[in-house]
Motif scaffolding. Structure first.
Motif, short mmCIF file in Angstrom:
data_model
loop_
_atom_site.label_atom_id
_atom_site.label_comp_id
_atom_site.label_asym_id
_atom_site.label_seq_id
_atom_site.Cartn_x
_atom_site.Cartn_y
_atom_site.Cartn_z
N ASP A 34 4.61 0.04 0.90
CA ASP A 34 4.98 -0.72 2.08
C ASP A 34 4.01 -1.88 2.24
O ASP A 34 2.81 -1.70 2.08
N ASP A 35 4.51 -3.06 2.57
CA ASP A 35 3.62 -4.19 2.84
C ASP A 35 3.57 -4.56 4.31
O ASP A 35 3.05 -5.60 4.70
N GLY A 36 4.12 -3.71 5.17
CA GLY A 36 4.16 -3.98 6.59
C GLY A 36 5.46 -4.62 7.03
O GLY A 36 5.82 -4.58 8.21
N ASN A 37 6.18 -5.23 6.08
CA ASN A 37 7.46 -5.86 6.37
C ASN A 37 8.63 -5.15 5.73
O ASN A 37 9.74 -5.20 6.23
N ARG A 38 8.36 -4.51 4.60
CA ARG A 38 9.45 -3.85 3.88
C ARG A 38 8.90 -2.73 3.02
O ARG A 38 7.73 -2.72 2.65
N VAL A 39 9.79 -1.80 2.68
CA VAL A 39 9.48 -0.76 1.72
C VAL A 39 9.92 -1.30 0.36
O VAL A 39 11.10 -1.58 0.16
N GLY A 40 8.97 -1.46 -0.54
CA GLY A 40 9.28 -2.01 -1.86
C GLY A 40 9.40 -0.97 -2.95
O GLY A 40 9.86 -1.26 -4.05
N GLY A 41 8.97 0.25 -2.65
CA GLY A 41 9.04 1.31 -3.64
C GLY A 41 8.93 2.66 -2.98
O GLY A 41 8.51 2.77 -1.82
N VAL A 76 15.87 4.99 6.63
CA VAL A 76 16.91 3.97 6.46
C VAL A 76 16.47 2.95 5.41
O VAL A 76 17.24 2.59 4.52
N ALA A 77 15.22 2.50 5.48
CA ALA A 77 14.71 1.53 4.51
C ALA A 77 14.67 2.13 3.10
O ALA A 77 14.96 1.44 2.12
N ILE A 78 14.32 3.40 2.99
CA ILE A 78 14.30 4.07 1.69
C ILE A 78 15.71 4.15 1.13
O ILE A 78 15.93 3.88 -0.06
N PHE A 133 0.84 -1.17 0.00
CA PHE A 133 0.00 0.00 0.00
C PHE A 133 0.89 1.24 0.00
O PHE A 133 2.02 1.20 0.50
N VAL A 134 0.37 2.29 -0.58
CA VAL A 134 1.12 3.54 -0.71
C VAL A 134 0.72 4.47 0.42
O VAL A 134 -0.47 4.64 0.70
#
Length: 163
Positions: free
Chosen positions: A63-70, A12-14, A2-3
Protein backbone atom coordinates in the motif's frame (compact mmCIF):
# COMPACT_ATOMS: atom_id res chain seq x y z
CA UNK A 1 4.76 0.95 -1.22
CA UNK A 2 4.95 -0.57 2.21
CA UNK A 3 3.79 -4.03 3.20
CA UNK A 4 1.30 -4.45 6.02
CA UNK A 5 -1.33 -6.89 7.25
CA UNK A 6 -4.59 -6.67 5.32
CA UNK A 7 -7.76 -5.63 7.11
CA UNK A 8 -11.46 -5.74 6.33
CA UNK A 9 -11.32 -2.16 5.00
CA UNK A 10 -8.88 -3.34 2.30
CA UNK A 11 -11.11 -6.07 0.86
CA UNK A 12 -12.79 -4.03 -1.90
CA UNK A 13 -9.42 -2.69 -3.10
CA UNK A 14 -7.92 -6.20 -2.96
CA UNK A 15 -10.81 -7.59 -4.99
CA UNK A 16 -10.37 -4.85 -7.62
CA UNK A 17 -6.63 -5.54 -7.77
CA UNK A 18 -7.19 -9.30 -8.15
CA UNK A 19 -9.89 -9.00 -10.82
CA UNK A 20 -7.86 -6.53 -12.90
CA UNK A 21 -4.62 -8.48 -12.49
CA UNK A 22 -6.26 -11.80 -13.29
CA UNK A 23 -7.83 -10.45 -16.47
CA UNK A 24 -4.53 -8.87 -17.56
CA UNK A 25 -2.63 -12.08 -16.84
CA UNK A 26 -5.01 -14.89 -17.72
CA UNK A 27 -7.53 -13.73 -20.35
CA UNK A 28 -5.15 -14.81 -23.13
CA UNK A 29 -4.66 -18.20 -21.43
CA UNK A 30 -8.14 -19.16 -20.21
CA UNK A 31 -10.43 -16.63 -21.89
CA UNK A 32 -12.19 -13.71 -20.22
CA UNK A 33 -15.32 -15.70 -19.31
CA UNK A 34 -13.34 -18.36 -17.39
CA UNK A 35 -11.27 -15.67 -15.65
CA UNK A 36 -14.47 -13.89 -14.58
CA UNK A 37 -15.92 -17.18 -13.31
CA UNK A 38 -12.80 -17.94 -11.24
CA UNK A 39 -12.54 -14.36 -9.95
CA UNK A 40 -16.18 -14.29 -8.91
CA UNK A 41 -15.54 -17.34 -6.74
CA UNK A 42 -11.94 -16.99 -5.51
CA UNK A 43 -11.88 -13.19 -5.24
CA UNK A 44 -15.32 -12.50 -3.82
CA UNK A 45 -15.47 -10.29 -0.75
CA UNK A 46 -16.77 -13.27 1.27
CA UNK A 47 -13.88 -15.47 0.14
CA UNK A 48 -11.33 -12.75 0.90
CA UNK A 49 -12.93 -11.97 4.27
CA UNK A 50 -12.65 -15.62 5.31
CA UNK A 51 -8.89 -15.44 4.81
CA UNK A 52 -8.56 -12.60 7.33
CA UNK A 53 -9.33 -14.97 10.21
CA UNK A 54 -7.84 -18.20 8.92
CA UNK A 55 -5.52 -19.77 11.51
CA UNK A 56 -1.80 -20.09 10.73
CA UNK A 57 -1.98 -17.67 7.83
CA UNK A 58 -0.80 -14.25 6.74
CA UNK A 59 -2.78 -11.86 4.51
CA UNK A 60 -0.69 -8.92 3.30
CA UNK A 61 -1.10 -5.85 1.12
CA UNK A 62 1.41 -3.48 -0.44
CA UNK A 63 0.00 0.00 0.00
CA UNK A 64 1.30 3.49 -0.78
CA UNK A 65 -1.43 5.32 1.12
CA UNK A 66 -3.46 5.91 -2.05
CA UNK A 67 -3.89 2.44 -3.45
CA UNK A 68 -3.24 -1.23 -2.89
CA UNK A 69 -0.67 -2.23 -5.50
CA UNK A 70 -0.08 -5.81 -4.42
CA UNK A 71 -1.28 -8.56 -2.13
CA UNK A 72 -0.21 -11.92 -0.79
CA UNK A 73 -1.91 -14.68 1.16
CA UNK A 74 -0.09 -17.67 2.60
CA UNK A 75 -1.00 -20.36 5.11
CA UNK A 76 0.56 -23.36 6.75
CA UNK A 77 -0.59 -26.60 5.17
CA UNK A 78 -3.01 -28.61 7.26
CA UNK A 79 -0.71 -31.62 7.22
CA UNK A 80 2.63 -29.97 8.10
CA UNK A 81 3.06 -26.54 9.73
CA UNK A 82 6.62 -26.36 8.39
CA UNK A 83 5.25 -26.18 4.83
CA UNK A 84 3.71 -22.86 3.85
CA UNK A 85 1.51 -22.63 0.77
CA UNK A 86 1.68 -19.26 -0.95
CA UNK A 87 -1.90 -19.23 -2.19
CA UNK A 88 -1.70 -15.79 -3.78
CA UNK A 89 0.91 -13.20 -4.63
CA UNK A 90 -0.30 -10.61 -7.11
CA UNK A 91 0.97 -7.18 -8.08
CA UNK A 92 -1.20 -4.92 -10.22
CA UNK A 93 0.22 -4.66 -13.78
CA UNK A 94 0.76 -0.90 -13.28
CA UNK A 95 2.96 -1.62 -10.25
CA UNK A 96 5.02 -4.58 -11.48
CA UNK A 97 8.80 -4.57 -11.73
CA UNK A 98 9.20 -2.23 -8.74
CA UNK A 99 10.18 -4.78 -6.08
CA UNK A 100 6.67 -5.07 -4.64
CA UNK A 101 6.39 -8.81 -5.27
CA UNK A 102 9.78 -9.39 -3.68
CA UNK A 103 8.81 -7.28 -0.63
CA UNK A 104 5.57 -9.25 -0.22
CA UNK A 105 7.42 -12.54 -0.56
CA UNK A 106 10.03 -11.50 2.01
CA UNK A 107 7.29 -10.57 4.50
CA UNK A 108 5.54 -13.90 3.91
CA UNK A 109 8.78 -15.73 4.69
CA UNK A 110 9.33 -13.62 7.84
CA UNK A 111 5.77 -14.30 9.01
CA UNK A 112 6.41 -18.03 9.42
CA UNK A 113 9.68 -18.36 11.39
CA UNK A 114 9.14 -22.08 12.06
CA UNK A 115 8.55 -22.91 8.39
CA UNK A 116 11.12 -24.75 6.31
CA UNK A 117 9.44 -24.85 2.88
CA UNK A 118 7.49 -22.28 0.91
CA UNK A 119 5.38 -23.82 -1.88
CA UNK A 120 3.54 -22.11 -4.75
CA UNK A 121 1.44 -23.30 -7.68
CA UNK A 122 2.01 -21.42 -10.94
CA UNK A 123 0.24 -21.58 -14.29
CA UNK A 124 2.91 -22.85 -16.70
CA UNK A 125 1.86 -20.37 -19.40
CA UNK A 126 2.37 -17.45 -16.98
CA UNK A 127 6.01 -17.00 -18.00
CA UNK A 128 6.57 -13.79 -15.97
CA UNK A 129 5.41 -15.54 -12.77
CA UNK A 130 7.55 -18.61 -13.47
CA UNK A 131 10.56 -16.33 -14.04
CA UNK A 132 9.80 -14.34 -10.86
CA UNK A 133 9.66 -17.41 -8.64
CA UNK A 134 12.79 -18.91 -10.19
CA UNK A 135 14.61 -15.59 -9.58
CA UNK A 136 13.48 -15.72 -5.94
CA UNK A 137 15.08 -19.14 -5.44
CA UNK A 138 12.12 -21.43 -6.05
CA UNK A 139 12.82 -24.76 -7.73
CA UNK A 140 10.44 -27.07 -9.63
CA UNK A 141 8.85 -29.65 -7.31
CA UNK A 142 6.17 -31.25 -9.49
CA UNK A 143 2.79 -30.32 -10.85
CA UNK A 144 -0.91 -30.48 -10.04
CA UNK A 145 -3.99 -31.02 -12.16
CA UNK A 146 -6.10 -28.89 -9.81
CA UNK A 147 -4.48 -25.53 -9.05
CA UNK A 148 -5.84 -23.97 -5.89
CA UNK A 149 -8.05 -26.96 -5.23
CA UNK A 150 -11.28 -27.04 -7.17
CA UNK A 151 -10.25 -25.18 -10.33
CA UNK A 152 -9.45 -28.19 -12.49
CA UNK A 153 -6.59 -26.12 -13.93
CA UNK A 154 -3.10 -27.58 -14.20
CA UNK A 155 -0.16 -25.82 -12.59
CA UNK A 156 3.52 -26.22 -11.87
CA UNK A 157 4.56 -26.56 -8.24
CA UNK A 158 7.65 -24.69 -7.07
CA UNK A 159 9.28 -24.84 -3.66
CA UNK A 160 11.85 -22.79 -1.81
CA UNK A 161 13.73 -23.84 1.31
CA UNK A 162 13.37 -21.14 3.97
CA UNK A 163 14.18 -20.69 7.66
Amino acid sequence: MFVRTASERDLVAIRVLLVETWHATYDAIYGAAKVTEISDEWHSIASLKARLTRPNSEFLVADDGNRVGGMAFAAATTTDAKIILLNQLYVHPDCQRRGIGQALLEEVEASFPEARTLRVEVEEANAPAVAFYRAQGFLPAGNTADCGGGSGLPALIFEKVIG
